[in-house]
Design a protein around this motif. Sequence first.
Motif, PDB file in Angstrom:
ATOM      1  N   GLU A   1      39.196 -40.757 -28.811  1.00 40.11           N
ATOM      2  CA  GLU A   1      39.039 -42.177 -28.509  1.00 40.11           C
ATOM      3  C   GLU A   1      39.028 -42.437 -27.012  1.00 40.11           C
ATOM      4  N   LYS A   2      39.905 -41.734 -26.294  1.00 38.81           N
ATOM      5  CA  LYS A   2      39.919 -41.907 -24.830  1.00 38.81           C
ATOM      6  C   LYS A   2      38.581 -41.475 -24.241  1.00 38.81           C
ATOM      7  N   LYS A   3      38.104 -40.346 -24.733  1.00 36.57           N
ATOM      8  CA  LYS A   3      36.859 -39.791 -24.221  1.00 36.57           C
ATOM      9  C   LYS A   3      35.699 -40.772 -24.405  1.00 36.57           C
ATOM     10  N   TRP A   4      35.566 -41.290 -25.617  1.00 42.48           N
ATOM     11  CA  TRP A   4      34.432 -42.170 -25.880  1.00 42.48           C
ATOM     12  C   TRP A   4      34.551 -43.524 -25.201  1.00 42.48           C
ATOM     13  N   GLN A   5      35.788 -44.028 -25.126  1.00 42.97           N
ATOM     14  CA  GLN A   5      35.962 -45.311 -24.429  1.00 42.97           C
ATOM     15  C   GLN A   5      35.561 -45.168 -22.965  1.00 42.97           C
ATOM     16  N   ALA A   6      35.947 -44.040 -22.365  1.00 38.39           N
ATOM     17  CA  ALA A   6      35.577 -43.798 -20.966  1.00 38.39           C
ATOM     18  C   ALA A   6      34.063 -43.647 -20.839  1.00 38.39           C
ATOM     19  N   ALA A   7      33.472 -42.913 -21.775  1.00 37.65           N
ATOM     20  CA  ALA A   7      32.024 -42.672 -21.711  1.00 37.65           C
ATOM     21  C   ALA A   7      31.244 -43.975 -21.832  1.00 37.65           C
ATOM     22  N   TRP A   8      31.669 -44.821 -22.744  1.00 34.20           N
ATOM     23  CA  TRP A   8      30.950 -46.088 -22.956  1.00 34.20           C
ATOM     24  C   TRP A   8      31.125 -47.020 -21.772  1.00 34.20           C
ATOM     25  N   LYS A   9      32.290 -46.896 -21.121  1.00 35.71           N
ATOM     26  CA  LYS A   9      32.538 -47.724 -19.943  1.00 35.71           C
ATOM     27  C   LYS A   9      31.625 -47.280 -18.807  1.00 35.71           C
TER      28      LYS A   9
ATOM     29  N   ILE B   1      51.390 -49.646 -30.726  1.00 35.27           N
ATOM     30  CA  ILE B   1      52.189 -48.591 -31.344  1.00 35.27           C
ATOM     31  C   ILE B   1      51.404 -47.918 -32.464  1.00 35.27           C
ATOM     32  N   LEU B   2      50.693 -48.745 -33.236  1.00 37.77           N
ATOM     33  CA  LEU B   2      49.923 -48.192 -34.348  1.00 37.77           C
ATOM     34  C   LEU B   2      48.729 -47.390 -33.854  1.00 37.77           C
ATOM     35  N   VAL B   3      48.093 -47.903 -32.772  1.00 41.08           N
ATOM     36  CA  VAL B   3      46.948 -47.191 -32.210  1.00 41.08           C
ATOM     37  C   VAL B   3      47.407 -45.834 -31.682  1.00 41.08           C
ATOM     38  N   GLU B   4      48.561 -45.811 -31.083  1.00 43.31           N
ATOM     39  CA  GLU B   4      49.071 -44.557 -30.541  1.00 43.31           C
ATOM     40  C   GLU B   4      49.352 -43.554 -31.659  1.00 43.31           C
ATOM     41  N   LYS B   5      49.889 -44.069 -32.756  1.00 44.17           N
ATOM     42  CA  LYS B   5      50.313 -43.171 -33.833  1.00 44.17           C
ATOM     43  C   LYS B   5      49.154 -42.714 -34.721  1.00 44.17           C
ATOM     44  N   TYR B   6      48.195 -43.618 -34.947  1.00 43.65           N
ATOM     45  CA  TYR B   6      47.129 -43.307 -35.904  1.00 43.65           C
ATOM     46  C   TYR B   6      45.728 -43.345 -35.299  1.00 43.65           C
ATOM     47  N   GLY B   7      45.604 -43.946 -34.116  1.00 43.96           N
ATOM     48  CA  GLY B   7      44.292 -44.076 -33.499  1.00 43.96           C
ATOM     49  C   GLY B   7      43.664 -45.430 -33.786  1.00 43.96           C
ATOM     50  N   ALA B   8      42.745 -45.826 -32.895  1.00 47.32           N
ATOM     51  CA  ALA B   8      42.096 -47.136 -33.004  1.00 47.32           C
ATOM     52  C   ALA B   8      41.232 -47.235 -34.263  1.00 47.32           C
ATOM     53  N   ASP B   9      40.550 -46.152 -34.605  1.00 41.61           N
ATOM     54  CA  ASP B   9      39.669 -46.200 -35.777  1.00 41.61           C
ATOM     55  C   ASP B   9      40.463 -46.493 -37.045  1.00 41.61           C
ATOM     56  N   THR B  10      41.593 -45.796 -37.190  1.00 41.62           N
ATOM     57  CA  THR B  10      42.443 -46.045 -38.352  1.00 41.62           C
ATOM     58  C   THR B  10      42.950 -47.486 -38.332  1.00 41.62           C
ATOM     59  N   PHE B  11      43.390 -47.917 -37.145  1.00 47.44           N
ATOM     60  CA  PHE B  11      43.926 -49.270 -37.033  1.00 47.44           C
ATOM     61  C   PHE B  11      42.875 -50.323 -37.405  1.00 47.44           C
ATOM     62  N   ARG B  12      41.676 -50.153 -36.863  1.00 43.38           N
ATOM     63  CA  ARG B  12      40.596 -51.095 -37.162  1.00 43.38           C
ATOM     64  C   ARG B  12      40.318 -51.163 -38.662  1.00 43.38           C
ATOM     65  N   MET B  13      40.174 -50.002 -39.255  1.00 40.98           N
ATOM     66  CA  MET B  13      39.836 -49.995 -40.683  1.00 40.98           C
ATOM     67  C   MET B  13      40.994 -50.493 -41.534  1.00 40.98           C
ATOM     68  N   TYR B  14      42.201 -50.207 -41.094  1.00 39.79           N
ATOM     69  CA  TYR B  14      43.340 -50.680 -41.884  1.00 39.79           C
ATOM     70  C   TYR B  14      43.447 -52.194 -41.858  1.00 39.79           C
ATOM     71  N   GLU B  15      43.224 -52.792 -40.683  1.00 40.25           N
ATOM     72  CA  GLU B  15      43.280 -54.265 -40.631  1.00 40.25           C
ATOM     73  C   GLU B  15      42.248 -54.879 -41.577  1.00 40.25           C
ATOM     74  N   MET B  16      41.108 -54.229 -41.663  1.00 45.14           N
ATOM     75  CA  MET B  16      40.065 -54.740 -42.549  1.00 45.14           C
ATOM     76  C   MET B  16      40.400 -54.472 -44.015  1.00 45.14           C
ATOM     77  N   PHE B  17      41.061 -53.359 -44.249  1.00 39.95           N
ATOM     78  CA  PHE B  17      41.369 -52.939 -45.616  1.00 39.95           C
ATOM     79  C   PHE B  17      42.461 -53.803 -46.248  1.00 39.95           C
ATOM     80  N   LEU B  18      43.214 -54.479 -45.379  1.00 46.70           N
ATOM     81  CA  LEU B  18      44.361 -55.289 -45.806  1.00 46.70           C
ATOM     82  C   LEU B  18      43.993 -56.339 -46.854  1.00 46.70           C
ATOM     83  N   GLY B  19      42.772 -56.851 -46.791  1.00 46.21           N
ATOM     84  CA  GLY B  19      42.384 -57.889 -47.736  1.00 46.21           C
ATOM     85  C   GLY B  19      41.225 -58.673 -47.160  1.00 46.21           C
ATOM     86  N   PRO B  20      40.741 -59.691 -47.869  1.00 50.38           N
ATOM     87  CA  PRO B  20      39.618 -60.481 -47.378  1.00 50.38           C
ATOM     88  C   PRO B  20      39.960 -61.080 -46.020  1.00 50.38           C
TER      89      PRO B  20
END
Length: 921
Positions: A9-17, A708-727
């Motif tokens: 995630e660090k790598k790609w964020q830097a690359a896109w920047k 804290i969640l991004v650190e533990k699981y990564g941004a991709d997991t965090f993003r998808m989990y927030e969406m998975f939570l419900g409508p």
Amino acid sequence: MEYKFSEIEKKWQAAWKTSDAYKVSNTSSKPKYYVLDMFPYPSGAGLHVGHPLGYIASDIFSRYKRLKGFNVLHPMGYDAFGLPAEQYAIEHGVHPAVSTHKNIDTFRAQLDNIGFCYDWSREIRTCEPTYYKWTQWIFLQLFNSFYNTQKNKAEHISNLIDEFEKNGNASHACPSDATVQFTAAQWEAYSNQEQQQILMQYRLAFCGHGEVNWCEALGTVLANDEVVNGVSERGGHPVVKKKLRQWYLRITAYADRLLSGLETIEFSEAMKEMQSNWIGKSYGAEIDFKIASAALDTDATLTVYTTRPDTIFGVDFMVVAPEHDIIASITTKEQQIAVDNYIAYVKSRSDRERQAEKKISGCFTGAFAVNPFNGKQIPIWISEYVLAGYGTGAIMAVPCGDERDHKFAQHFNIPITNIIGDAYNGQEANSTKDAPLFNSDFLNGILMRDAIEIALAKIEARGIGKRKVNYKMRDAAFSRQRYWGEPFPVQWKNGVAVALDETELPLLLPAVDSYSPGPEGEGPLANIPAWVEKELETNTMPGYAGSSWYFLRYMDPHNTDSFCDRNVSDYWNQVDLYIGGTEHAVGHLLYSRMWTKVLFDLGHIGFDEPFRKLLNQGMIQGSSRFVFRKKGTQQFISAGLIAGQEVDKLHVDVNMVDGVELDMEAFKKWRNNEYANASFELENGKYICGVEVEKMSKSKFNTVNPDILVEKYGADTFRMYEMFLGPVDQSKPWDTKGIEGVHRFIKKLWRLFFDEEKGAVYNNEPASPEALKILHRTIKKIEEDTERFSFNTAVSAFMICVNDLADIKCHSTQVLSPLLVLLTPYAPHVAAELWTATGNQESILDASYPVFDAKHVTESSKEYPVSINGKVRTNISIALDASEEEVTAIVLADTLIQKWMEGKPVKKFIFVKGRMINVVV
RNA sequence: GCCCUGGUGGUGGAACUGGUAGACACGCAGGACUUAAAAUCCUGUUCGCCGCAACGCGAGUGCGGGUUCGAUUCCCGCCUGGGGCACCA
């Protein structure tokens, strides 16, 4: 190769920047699409997991639209003026600009963590002079405009002056006072000051007088938020209403267009309903009642507004608002003390309290009005349930047809006239329009619905009233006696407000030594001698000023000649998708719609609705955790064991609790070892916490920081989990425990490409028909779900897809590469990593979106559920192209079906192709 | 008080237009691998009843009614959580 999300995630964020991957151009051959988030107020508490819900949704949609070939504008900024920063300044002496800057830095770092695709080169902050220069400029447009009711649009005030010079105001009735009437000659004769006073009553931004919450002890005006139960939140001092000079926006001029405009935009029905209820258009009549008192001059009248003129013969009393001007002139000597006491009581109460009050209160004025139709004398009462701001501030009360009037009559023993016969039961009011009228003279026997028009006609014919369209909406208060807001570009010369010239903008917010209010409750600016000497306005603009037009500035954020170049706003046009919470339903969303209409009328932009489509995100609530301390001890009892014990219930930080199980060691160290000596009474070796769902708030220790969640699981997991939570549009409590499941999914996806021991396992072999079927089913589902913002079911579809591909051990890039493109909007980092790892050269951000091909998923037969009398008894596989006759034959031949039919004849055979079969016997 | 909105297993939720209620996850239980743990994998998991089992029976989407061959979905009444109500943003 392992899934190292942090590195990836660090790598790609830097690359896109570095590659400016999210920079958007104002010129493109692609079709445009504008996705906007409601920008945040940068509070000191930082971002919690509730904020990103909408941001993730908009990010997914922006990335999706980009893959679909659109030039996507997706900006972000900060709504940076406002009360909390000023409050913080009062308490800590820190300049609001300083704390706001600091908060913005925190927000930015937190947002960056999550990997959003904002074009940060377009960032705006409403508190920057480069921005508020244009907020002030738009204020000048409002100030220098009036609403031309002939042409139904705003125009420059000079047009109105020309008209006054030629024809007076005969065809331009004064919007705030219909009694203002003058000819051209009279206009010429007025002094400049008088002319300005008249013009002020036409301007779209105008000065008037309005009530504020005044706290004498603090010497300041308080926001509704700072008043709790009628006293100030700080210090608990009494709060009363006080009239101050205020600026207003004439939003009522736009009431009809705000209403009809709703038909042209995609807001939810609920949102449209809230807005039209707020606008509150109603058709009725103003009726004049003469006052029956020999002591008074005979011309005194009480004008009421009613939507039910048909009930005129059922009027048993009148109610006027406690603020009504007529009270002073009609109250009898005997009632004077009681009336004074009652008005004093009401003065301490807010509009909200007055409407919510269940206890009936009121006071008789001693005066009577005369019913113009039958001469009946009607007592005039005062009561808090009638508000001064609506209609004429006076109502005719018809107890048999209105519940509140009925209760009032019962409470004060006022006799009730029944005008609806049997439809009134004597116990409670009946608000029907479908009963025939009784005791109603010329309306007798007529259905109320039809009688409305007859009564209106009669009222007008007899000159005792007139038809009137009324709006609940009032003009918007636009000034605050505060520091941290935009200064008004206005000078007061001899009591006349004079606008600064455009060239004098921005009028900078000056530094102050103290954030305390000025004399007489004016804003802090009144404490600055240089400011007062220049006779500058000491009020500032409210929080919603900057947010009413910010979506335009993103289009052209660095323009120094204009708020937004017309060519640029013509290109980007409306916001195509606007995402934010329903809490802004009647504030921000109405104001920005109005500002857009004004700018459109004046020719500055080419569209008159700002937001083509609105998606409301739900609120994420906090799930609080509690521990139970035995009274007077340091002993903590597990939730299951507290029955019968005397315990204190204490909030604990949810981050120390796994599900409901307390991390006891962390608890002992919490809050600087405050509970170091705690002992625990456990159940099954665990300390179980109490649970409650409440608003997410720092003070309840139930906020969850996304970092804290991004650190533990990564941004991709965090993003998808927030969406998975419900409508996305549904409110729900936050719960972290399910995040593991989403993380497992991403790891499982990874293993389709790389095995920890074997290394790369992906291949370029042709995909099997089963694998293609799985892929194409997923393409269809993801596309449909993304289009309808059903992100939670999309995540679920990804899971099903990966589970299925793992089951059949598919590692073919023919299937996996398109899957990565589908996944990019949701989990951009892992998708990009795997995309390049499998040898793709171009950026996945602009890859071509997979196209669904039905040929891979067609089925020839279907397992039909077969019911007998609506109860499913078996499943039978039948060809999809079978005719109803064939199906009937197959089903009736089935032994299990025959068993359940028990030999009874078929009454009805229901066959829904591709769905189900039901046999009725 | 007024306006809007939600209520489905132990939990988050799915069922898109009236057509198999509980997809996908979490949790839990059992098992495999391992010295052990983590990770991973497999099996089961709405409730009740009968049972060796069943492709057994019954109930079931906040509560009470209704429409329908069929209702989480439509209608009526009620209970209840959340948001807003004009100076928090």
